[in-house]
Design a protein around this motif. Structure first.
Motif, mmCIF file in Angstrom:
data_model
loop_
_atom_site.group_PDB
_atom_site.id
_atom_site.type_symbol
_atom_site.label_atom_id
_atom_site.label_comp_id
_atom_site.label_asym_id
_atom_site.label_seq_id
_atom_site.Cartn_x
_atom_site.Cartn_y
_atom_site.Cartn_z
ATOM 1 N N ALA A 149 12.031 21.845 5.585
ATOM 2 C CA ALA A 149 10.878 21.228 4.923
ATOM 3 C C ALA A 149 10.481 22.040 3.705
ATOM 4 O O ALA A 149 10.120 21.477 2.667
ATOM 5 C CB ALA A 149 9.709 21.139 5.900
ATOM 6 N N GLN A 150 10.625 23.323 3.822
ATOM 7 C CA GLN A 150 10.304 24.176 2.661
ATOM 8 C C GLN A 150 11.293 23.913 1.539
ATOM 9 O O GLN A 150 10.908 23.857 0.369
ATOM 10 C CB GLN A 150 10.343 25.650 3.060
ATOM 11 N N GLN A 151 12.575 23.787 1.892
ATOM 12 C CA GLN A 151 13.607 23.544 0.882
ATOM 13 C C GLN A 151 13.365 22.208 0.206
ATOM 14 O O GLN A 151 13.500 22.086 -1.001
ATOM 15 C CB GLN A 151 15.006 23.586 1.534
ATOM 16 N N SER A 156 11.595 19.093 -4.617
ATOM 17 C CA SER A 156 10.753 18.069 -5.251
ATOM 18 C C SER A 156 9.928 18.662 -6.393
ATOM 19 O O SER A 156 9.742 18.031 -7.438
ATOM 20 C CB SER A 156 9.857 17.405 -4.222
ATOM 21 N N TYR A 157 9.491 19.899 -6.232
ATOM 22 C CA TYR A 157 8.737 20.557 -7.328
ATOM 23 C C TYR A 157 9.638 20.820 -8.518
ATOM 24 O O TYR A 157 9.228 20.665 -9.660
ATOM 25 C CB TYR A 157 8.104 21.870 -6.842
ATOM 26 N N LEU A 158 10.864 21.184 -8.269
ATOM 27 C CA LEU A 158 11.804 21.440 -9.354
ATOM 28 C C LEU A 158 12.107 20.162 -10.122
ATOM 29 O O LEU A 158 12.244 20.182 -11.336
ATOM 30 C CB LEU A 158 13.090 22.071 -8.807
ATOM 31 N N LYS A 159 12.229 19.070 -9.424
ATOM 32 C CA LYS A 159 12.476 17.797 -10.088
ATOM 33 C C LYS A 159 11.299 17.411 -10.971
ATOM 34 O O LYS A 159 11.480 16.933 -12.086
ATOM 35 C CB LYS A 159 12.736 16.713 -9.058
ATOM 36 N N LEU A 163 11.255 17.042 -15.178
ATOM 37 C CA LEU A 163 10.854 15.784 -15.797
ATOM 38 C C LEU A 163 9.754 16.001 -16.828
ATOM 39 O O LEU A 163 9.696 15.306 -17.836
ATOM 40 C CB LEU A 163 10.353 14.824 -14.715
ATOM 41 N N ASN A 164 8.939 16.916 -16.644
ATOM 42 C CA ASN A 164 7.827 17.164 -17.574
ATOM 43 C C ASN A 164 8.344 17.911 -18.749
ATOM 44 O O ASN A 164 8.072 18.058 -19.781
ATOM 45 C CB ASN A 164 6.725 17.959 -16.890
#
Length: 164
Positions: A149-151, A156-159, A163-164
């Motif tokens: 779950a941590q991975q 998801s944060y890296l994605k 994108l930003n």
């Protein structure tokens, strides 16, 4: 009857004595009497003239006094009007000053209330943020106790970052 009808000699001597008395009176008495009468007449005329003059002066003094009294009354009325105007002006100034002071105090009170409100809102926001962080922390602890779950969360944060 002798006494009632005078004789010619008696009338003669009476006339002579009368003329002598008349001459003596004219020579010695009439002039002093006439001069004293003239002096008396002059003094009476002077006294009457002075009385008239005094009367005129009294009338002039009375008129002058009345004029001064009228001027004093006018001055008194003017001073009273000025005093009334000054008092009214002072009252108006005091009212205006009190109104301004009241408005200033109301403005200060409103500003103080607004500051207190802003401070209360900031404190509520801080408290809400702290509660949100505490809740999020508890949720993340439960969910991120296992490694997969941590991975997944890191991915998801890296994605999102890419994108930003």
């Amino acid at each position: 009857m002798n006494l009632v009808t005078p004789e010619l000699g008696l009338i003669f001597w009476q006339t002579v004595i009368f003329l002598i008395v008349l001459f003596l009176l004219a020579k010695f008495a009439w002039r002093p009497i006439l001069s004293s009468l003239k002096e008396r007449e002059t003094s009476i005329e002077n006294a009457l003239r002075m009385a008239d003059q005094a009367k005129l002066e009294m009338q002039q003094l009375k008129a002058s006094n009345e004029k001064l009294l009228a001027e004093a009354r006018l001055e008194r009325d003017r001073i009273l009007k000025e005093a009334s105007a000054v008092a009214t002006q002072h009252i108006e100034e005091a009212k205006n000053k009190a109104t301004e002071e009241g408005n200033r105090m109301i403005t200060q009170a409103r500003e103080a209330i607004q500051q207190e409100k802003n401070m209360a809102l900031a404190e509520v926001k801080n408290t809400a943020a702290q509660l949100s962080i505490d809740v999020a922390e508890r949720i993340l602890r439960r969910e991120l106790t296992d490694a997969p779950a941590q991975q997944q969360l890191v991915d998801s944060y890296l994605k999102e970052v890419k994108l930003n």
